[in-house]
Design an enzyme around this catalytic site. Structure first.
Site, PDB file in Angstrom:
ATOM      1  N   ASN A   9       0.870  -1.175   0.000  1.00 43.90           N
ATOM      2  CA  ASN A   9       0.000   0.000   0.000  1.00 43.90           C
ATOM      3  C   ASN A   9       0.909   1.227   0.000  1.00 43.90           C
ATOM      4  O   ASN A   9       1.457   1.589   1.031  1.00 43.90           O
ATOM      5  CB  ASN A   9      -0.900  -0.034   1.249  1.00 43.90           C
ATOM      6  CG  ASN A   9      -1.740   1.221   1.403  1.00 43.90           C
ATOM      7  OD1 ASN A   9      -1.796   2.050   0.494  1.00 43.90           O
ATOM      8  ND2 ASN A   9      -2.377   1.369   2.548  1.00 43.90           N
ATOM      9  N   TRP A  10       1.058   1.829  -1.165  1.00 48.11           N
ATOM     10  CA  TRP A  10       2.010   2.950  -1.286  1.00 48.11           C
ATOM     11  C   TRP A  10       1.458   4.250  -0.711  1.00 48.11           C
ATOM     12  O   TRP A  10       2.178   5.241  -0.625  1.00 48.11           O
ATOM     13  CB  TRP A  10       2.390   3.156  -2.763  1.00 48.11           C
ATOM     14  CG  TRP A  10       3.154   2.025  -3.362  1.00 48.11           C
ATOM     15  CD1 TRP A  10       3.574   0.878  -2.720  1.00 48.11           C
ATOM     16  CD2 TRP A  10       3.642   1.922  -4.710  1.00 48.11           C
ATOM     17  NE1 TRP A  10       4.265   0.075  -3.585  1.00 48.11           N
ATOM     18  CE2 TRP A  10       4.326   0.696  -4.821  1.00 48.11           C
ATOM     19  CE3 TRP A  10       3.552   2.743  -5.822  1.00 48.11           C
ATOM     20  CZ2 TRP A  10       4.924   0.278  -6.010  1.00 48.11           C
ATOM     21  CZ3 TRP A  10       4.148   2.329  -7.003  1.00 48.11           C
ATOM     22  CH2 TRP A  10       4.828   1.109  -7.098  1.00 48.11           C
ATOM     23  N   LYS A  11       0.181   4.274  -0.375  1.00 45.13           N
ATOM     24  CA  LYS A  11      -0.457   5.475   0.177  1.00 45.13           C
ATOM     25  C   LYS A  11      -0.203   6.690  -0.743  1.00 45.13           C
ATOM     26  O   LYS A  11      -0.120   6.506  -1.948  1.00 45.13           O
ATOM     27  CB  LYS A  11       0.019   5.713   1.612  1.00 45.13           C
ATOM     28  CG  LYS A  11      -0.143   4.427   2.460  1.00 45.13           C
ATOM     29  CD  LYS A  11      -0.014   4.628   3.922  1.00 45.13           C
ATOM     30  CE  LYS A  11      -0.211   3.276   4.621  1.00 45.13           C
ATOM     31  NZ  LYS A  11      -0.204   3.386   6.056  1.00 45.13           N
ATOM     32  N   HIS A  94      -9.613   1.274   4.427  1.00 48.08           N
ATOM     33  CA  HIS A  94      -8.365   1.439   5.188  1.00 48.08           C
ATOM     34  C   HIS A  94      -8.617   2.395   6.357  1.00 48.08           C
ATOM     35  O   HIS A  94      -9.400   3.342   6.229  1.00 48.08           O
ATOM     36  CB  HIS A  94      -7.273   1.992   4.267  1.00 48.08           C
ATOM     37  CG  HIS A  94      -5.926   1.973   4.919  1.00 48.08           C
ATOM     38  ND1 HIS A  94      -5.540   2.943   5.810  1.00 48.08           N
ATOM     39  CD2 HIS A  94      -4.906   1.079   4.850  1.00 48.08           C
ATOM     40  CE1 HIS A  94      -4.319   2.648   6.257  1.00 48.08           C
ATOM     41  NE2 HIS A  94      -3.917   1.525   5.683  1.00 48.08           N
ATOM     42  N   GLU A 166      -5.710  -4.845  10.399  1.00 48.17           N
ATOM     43  CA  GLU A 166      -4.687  -3.834  10.640  1.00 48.17           C
ATOM     44  C   GLU A 166      -4.985  -3.041  11.916  1.00 48.17           C
ATOM     45  O   GLU A 166      -5.782  -2.088  11.893  1.00 48.17           O
ATOM     46  CB  GLU A 166      -4.637  -2.840   9.469  1.00 48.17           C
ATOM     47  CG  GLU A 166      -4.303  -3.471   8.138  1.00 48.17           C
ATOM     48  CD  GLU A 166      -3.674  -2.458   7.193  1.00 48.17           C
ATOM     49  OE1 GLU A 166      -2.562  -2.707   6.743  1.00 48.17           O
ATOM     50  OE2 GLU A 166      -4.295  -1.412   6.943  1.00 48.17           O
ATOM     51  N   GLY A 172       2.189   2.376  10.626  1.00 45.98           N
ATOM     52  CA  GLY A 172       3.153   3.467  10.460  1.00 45.98           C
ATOM     53  C   GLY A 172       3.841   3.878  11.756  1.00 45.98           C
ATOM     54  O   GLY A 172       4.480   4.926  11.812  1.00 45.98           O
ATOM     55  N   SER A 212       3.090  -2.040  10.257  1.00 48.70           N
ATOM     56  CA  SER A 212       4.542  -2.106  10.500  1.00 48.70           C
ATOM     57  C   SER A 212       5.142  -3.478  10.230  1.00 48.70           C
ATOM     58  O   SER A 212       6.096  -3.881  10.890  1.00 48.70           O
ATOM     59  CB  SER A 212       4.869  -1.640  11.929  1.00 48.70           C
ATOM     60  OG  SER A 212       4.482  -0.289  12.093  1.00 48.70           O
ATOM     61  N   GLY A 233       2.751  -1.104   4.269  1.00 51.16           N
ATOM     62  CA  GLY A 233       2.835   0.314   3.939  1.00 51.16           C
ATOM     63  C   GLY A 233       4.281   0.724   3.699  1.00 51.16           C
ATOM     64  O   GLY A 233       4.843   0.492   2.636  1.00 51.16           O
ATOM     65  N   GLY A 234       4.910   1.289   4.716  1.00 49.01           N
ATOM     66  CA  GLY A 234       6.262   1.843   4.613  1.00 49.01           C
ATOM     67  C   GLY A 234       7.261   0.929   3.912  1.00 49.01           C
ATOM     68  O   GLY A 234       7.986   1.368   3.011  1.00 49.01           O
TER      69      GLY A 234
HETATM   70  P1  PGA Z   1       2.620   0.325   7.584  1.00 47.88           P
HETATM   71  O1  PGA Z   1       1.186   0.506   6.883  1.00 47.88           O
HETATM   72  O2  PGA Z   1       3.179  -0.975   7.065  1.00 47.88           O
HETATM   73  O3  PGA Z   1       3.423   1.513   7.153  1.00 47.88           O
HETATM   74  O4  PGA Z   1       2.390   0.266   9.049  1.00 47.88           O
HETATM   75  C1  PGA Z   1       0.330  -0.580   6.702  1.00 47.88           C
HETATM   76  C2  PGA Z   1      -0.964  -0.097   6.100  1.00 47.88           C
HETATM   77  O5  PGA Z   1      -1.427   0.989   6.459  1.00 47.88           O
HETATM   78  O6  PGA Z   1      -1.555  -0.782   5.241  1.00 47.88           O
END
Ligand code: PGA
Length: 251
Positions: A9-11, A94, A166, A172, A212, A233-234
């Protein structure tokens, strides 16, 4: 057997050119993956990524999708538009959408239902806040979110979609749920699905963990019986880290 699915998920990150560069770097690193590999770029990057992944095993996902085919919905994107660019998955509900953009259980249900009937596979996100986790009511909370999100679906439809558990406090923050916590909550989700749609549907439905997850902690999380992959995400913004997670999920 539920096939592991790793989705990035590149946001709101990367321009179209940067997105293209990232998938080009990623493609050779994940070419032997035995799991499903999905990237979910910002909508404006989808066209560039769609072209760059031709001939690779990387699949394309969107970060959201609307519940109507077209119309006066400024800023929204329809399933039909996404499908034309080769998009297969769409993240729905999300926690950032719920927290900052007014997404509710009801809109999540509408978006997921329309996505599915249009031919997209929704990745439906659920998860509790820290307050709920500390109050000890997590399982109850996520079970209610799941029942609401899947309202009106058939068992057949449920087993064709993906759920992402999640915990909001883990997104994050660098703070991951322990593999046991993640597995236990995912089991609670599976039991809820079993109650509403039957055991077989629950056994066949893929449920990811997100929050995370990274190259270091992925193997411990992925070793858990109920965790069928990750929504990343990250760590999905770094080709090397994302490829490592895909390799772990391929075992
Ligand atoms: P994160 O994000 O891996 O940066 O915690 C996960 C997500 O929001 O899907």
């Amino acid at each position: 057997m539920r096939k592991h699915i790793i989705a990035g998920n590149w946001k709101m990150n990367l321009t179209p050119n940067e997105a293209k560069a990232l998938v080009e770097e990623l493609a050779p690193k994940v070419q032997n993956s035995n799991c499903e590999v999905v990237v979910c770029p910002p909508a404006i990057d989808i066209q560039a990524v769609s072209e760059a992944i031709k001939g690779t095993n990387i699949q394309l996902g969107a970060q959201n999708v609307h519940w109507k085919e077209n119309g006066a919905f400024t800023g929204e994107i329809s399933a039909k538009m996404l499908l034309e660019l080769g998009v297969k998955y769409a993240i729905v509900g999300h926690s950032e959408r719920r927290q900052y953009f007014g997404e509710t259980d009801e809109t999540v249900n509408q978006r997921a239902k329309y996505a599915l009937t249009s031919g997209l596979i929704p990745i439906i996100c659920v998860g509790e806040s820290l307050e709920i986790r500390e109050a000890g009511t997590t399982n109850d909370f996520v079970s209610k979110q799941i029942v609401a999100a899947l309202n009106g679906f058939s068992g057949q439809q449920v087993q064709s979609l993906v759920i992402a558990y999640e915990p909001i406090w883990a997104i994050g923050t660098g703070k991951t749920a322990t593999s046991q916590e993640a597995n236990d909550t995912i089991l609670a989700i599976r039991n809820t699905i079993a109650k509403v749609f039957g055991k077989e549907t629950a056994q066949n439905t893929r449920i990811q963990y997100g929050g995370s997850m990274n190259a270091k902690n992925a193997s411990e999380l992925m070793a858990m019986e109920n965790i069928d992959g990750g929504l990343i995400g990250g760590a999905s913004l770094k080709a090397e880290d994302f490829a490592t997670i895909c390799a772990v999920a391929s075992k």
